[in-house]
Design a protein around this motif. Structure first.
Motif, PDB file in Angstrom:
ATOM      1  N   ARG A 274     -24.525  -5.263  -1.887  1.00 36.73           N
ATOM      2  CA  ARG A 274     -23.775  -4.179  -2.525  1.00 36.73           C
ATOM      3  C   ARG A 274     -22.609  -3.732  -1.653  1.00 36.73           C
ATOM      4  O   ARG A 274     -21.479  -3.563  -2.132  1.00 36.73           O
ATOM      5  N   VAL A 275     -22.877  -3.514  -0.380  1.00 33.49           N
ATOM      6  CA  VAL A 275     -21.819  -3.048   0.521  1.00 33.49           C
ATOM      7  C   VAL A 275     -20.728  -4.103   0.644  1.00 33.49           C
ATOM      8  O   VAL A 275     -19.529  -3.790   0.622  1.00 33.49           O
ATOM      9  N   ALA A 276     -21.128  -5.372   0.723  1.00 28.22           N
ATOM     10  CA  ALA A 276     -20.138  -6.444   0.815  1.00 28.22           C
ATOM     11  C   ALA A 276     -19.283  -6.512  -0.444  1.00 28.22           C
ATOM     12  O   ALA A 276     -18.070  -6.736  -0.381  1.00 28.22           O
ATOM     13  N   ALA A 277     -19.908  -6.321  -1.607  1.00 28.38           N
ATOM     14  CA  ALA A 277     -19.150  -6.332  -2.862  1.00 28.38           C
ATOM     15  C   ALA A 277     -18.146  -5.195  -2.905  1.00 28.38           C
ATOM     16  O   ALA A 277     -16.997  -5.372  -3.324  1.00 28.38           O
ATOM     17  N   MET A 278     -18.560  -4.003  -2.472  1.00 25.27           N
ATOM     18  CA  MET A 278     -17.650  -2.867  -2.487  1.00 25.27           C
ATOM     19  C   MET A 278     -16.553  -3.011  -1.431  1.00 25.27           C
ATOM     20  O   MET A 278     -15.430  -2.532  -1.617  1.00 25.27           O
ATOM     21  N   ALA A 279     -16.858  -3.700  -0.321  1.00 23.13           N
ATOM     22  CA  ALA A 279     -15.822  -3.965   0.678  1.00 23.13           C
ATOM     23  C   ALA A 279     -14.770  -4.917   0.116  1.00 23.13           C
ATOM     24  O   ALA A 279     -13.561  -4.712   0.310  1.00 23.13           O
ATOM     25  N   ALA A 280     -15.209  -5.946  -0.616  1.00 24.62           N
ATOM     26  CA  ALA A 280     -14.262  -6.876  -1.228  1.00 24.62           C
ATOM     27  C   ALA A 280     -13.419  -6.167  -2.278  1.00 24.62           C
ATOM     28  O   ALA A 280     -12.203  -6.390  -2.382  1.00 24.62           O
ATOM     29  N   PHE A 281     -14.061  -5.329  -3.072  1.00 22.22           N
ATOM     30  CA  PHE A 281     -13.309  -4.552  -4.062  1.00 22.22           C
ATOM     31  C   PHE A 281     -12.281  -3.656  -3.378  1.00 22.22           C
ATOM     32  O   PHE A 281     -11.117  -3.589  -3.799  1.00 22.22           O
ATOM     33  N   ALA A 282     -12.690  -2.956  -2.316  1.00 22.55           N
ATOM     34  CA  ALA A 282     -11.780  -2.044  -1.623  1.00 22.55           C
ATOM     35  C   ALA A 282     -10.601  -2.805  -1.022  1.00 22.55           C
ATOM     36  O   ALA A 282      -9.461  -2.319  -1.047  1.00 22.55           O
ATOM     37  N   ARG A 283     -10.842  -4.000  -0.494  1.00 24.27           N
ATOM     38  CA  ARG A 283      -9.733  -4.782   0.056  1.00 24.27           C
ATOM     39  C   ARG A 283      -8.721  -5.118  -1.032  1.00 24.27           C
ATOM     40  O   ARG A 283      -7.510  -5.155  -0.785  1.00 24.27           O
ATOM     41  N   SER A 284      -9.204  -5.351  -2.260  1.00 26.19           N
ATOM     42  CA  SER A 284      -8.286  -5.671  -3.358  1.00 26.19           C
ATOM     43  C   SER A 284      -7.445  -4.466  -3.773  1.00 26.19           C
ATOM     44  O   SER A 284      -6.445  -4.621  -4.471  1.00 26.19           O
ATOM     45  N   CYS A 285      -7.852  -3.260  -3.348  1.00 28.59           N
ATOM     46  CA  CYS A 285      -7.124  -2.032  -3.697  1.00 28.59           C
ATOM     47  C   CYS A 285      -6.099  -1.633  -2.646  1.00 28.59           C
ATOM     48  O   CYS A 285      -5.335  -0.680  -2.876  1.00 28.59           O
TER      49      CYS A 285
END
Length: 375
Positions: free
Chosen positions: A95-106
């Protein structure tokens, strides 16, 4: 993890669609998003469903809105709650890794706004941790309140005993009076076959009510039709002399009954149509459907405190890239606001920045605009 974007629900991969199908919230399923996309998007904005995953499948689905090169949550003034859909257990590495990838895309947007988030949502810590891993700062703000009552095991009589004495007496008198009106009738419309009649009754009363015209006038009926198809719609209509004078749009899902819109004809105000129809709807929901929770939707309207005893906070989170000009400006505004409140503690907190402040104010009014406003 890989990040991909899709313009519609229908274009999502199968494992992302499963996340939607498994969502317990009526504001996260396919029916909701299709209604939003068809009838509640500004002309200059487009939906962007962001998926994050790896060889093991989609780990997160984040419905977003693209506006002038930046992304914000796909929320409107009709949204009572919003949250990214996450696979796996709260706090898990995936979950944390997924949200980190999402945040990088922002990061290129400078500031990304997620709002209408339940403060108690179990994925909030994962979003914040992922943002930190991506090198972003997070700013949290209060968005709006949500009043509700736990009604598990309660019938209408037991629910009434919990209400303030003045409201109980008002309900008793108004219902007795309504029952003596030979031309008064309560009707519950739920079936897809009744939707033309439901739409006519809803729009007729809404036009004659105290409410301002809807910014997206087709949305309510579009959502009513979508929810009727799921068996989740409860449209209450109270009529006098064959004319609808009060309407209430409720959704019932997983034992939770949520009022989305209500309106009454001001010409019949002497009959207290809002109070009468609320009582009739709640009596049905508790005695016939045995719902476990009554939810009064979006906002802190004063009347809700009499009908529900508990309040939940909906919050917003800004994901801020301090190395972009807009991100640095957001951090400076936040610091200036904290400094002002330190000097003048009574000063209200300014609204968090978002896409187009005038539009954001209209579409995300913290306390009134949305479902359940006004009785």
């Amino acid at each position: 993890m890989d990040v991909a974007t899709f313009a519609s629900v229908d274009s999502l991969p199968a494992d992302a669609r499963r996340l939607l199908d498994q969502a317990s919230s009526p504001f996260a399923g396919v029916a909701w998003w299709n209604a939003v996309l068809s009838a509640a998007l500004p002309a200059d904005e487009e939906a962007c469903f962001v998926t994050v995953g790896s060889g093991g499948g989609v780990a997160a689905l984040v419905p977003m809105l693209r506006h002038r090169g930046r992304l914000d949550s796909l929320t409107t003034l009709y949204s009572c709650e919003y949250a990214p859909l996450l696979a796996g257990a709260p706090g898990s590495a995936v979950r944390v890794a997924a949200m980190a990838a999402f945040a990088r895309s922002c990061r290129t947007g400078g500031v990304t706004r997620l709002d209408a988030l339940p403060a108690e949502w179990d994925g909030l810590a994962d979003v914040l941790a992922g943002a930190r891993q991506a090198g972003l700062r997070t700013l949290r703000f209060d968005h709006f309140g949500n009043w509700y009552e736990n009604t598990s095991g309660l019938d209408w009589s037991a629910y009434l005993l919990r209400r303030p004495g003045a409201l109980r007496e008002t309900i008793r008198r108004r219902l007795r009076r309504a029952e003596r009106l030979p031309e008064a009738r309560f009707e519950l419309l739920t079936d897809p076959a009744d939707m033309d009649r439901a739409a006519e009754a809803f729009e007729s009363v809404y036009r004659r009510s105290w409410k301002q015209p809807e910014p997206y006038p087709a949305f309510n009926v579009a959502l009513m039709r979508a929810m009727a198809g799921l068996g989740a719609l409860r449209l209450g209509v109270w009529s006098i002399g064959g004319h609808p004078v009060a309407v209430q749009f409720w959704i019932v899902r997983a034992g939770r009954a949520i009022v989305l819109k209500l309106a009454h004809d001001e010409a019949f105000k002497a009959h207290s149509p809002g109070t009468v129809l609320t009582a009739l709807m709640l009596r049905h929901l508790l005695d016939q459907e045995h719902v476990a929770e009554i939810d009064f939707g979006r906002g802190d309207d004063l009347y809700k405190k009499d009908w529900a005893a508990h309040r939940r906070q909906r919050i917003g989170v800004l994901l801020v890239n301090p190395w972009r000009l807009s991100g640095a400006a957001a951090l400076l505004r936040h610091a200036a606001g904290r400094a002002r409140r330190a000097v003048w503690p009574g000063e209200p907190c300014a609204a968090a920045p978002g896409r187009g402040e005038a539009d954001k104010t209209r579409r995300h009014n913290a306390n009134r605009g949305g479902f359940g406003d006004g009785q």
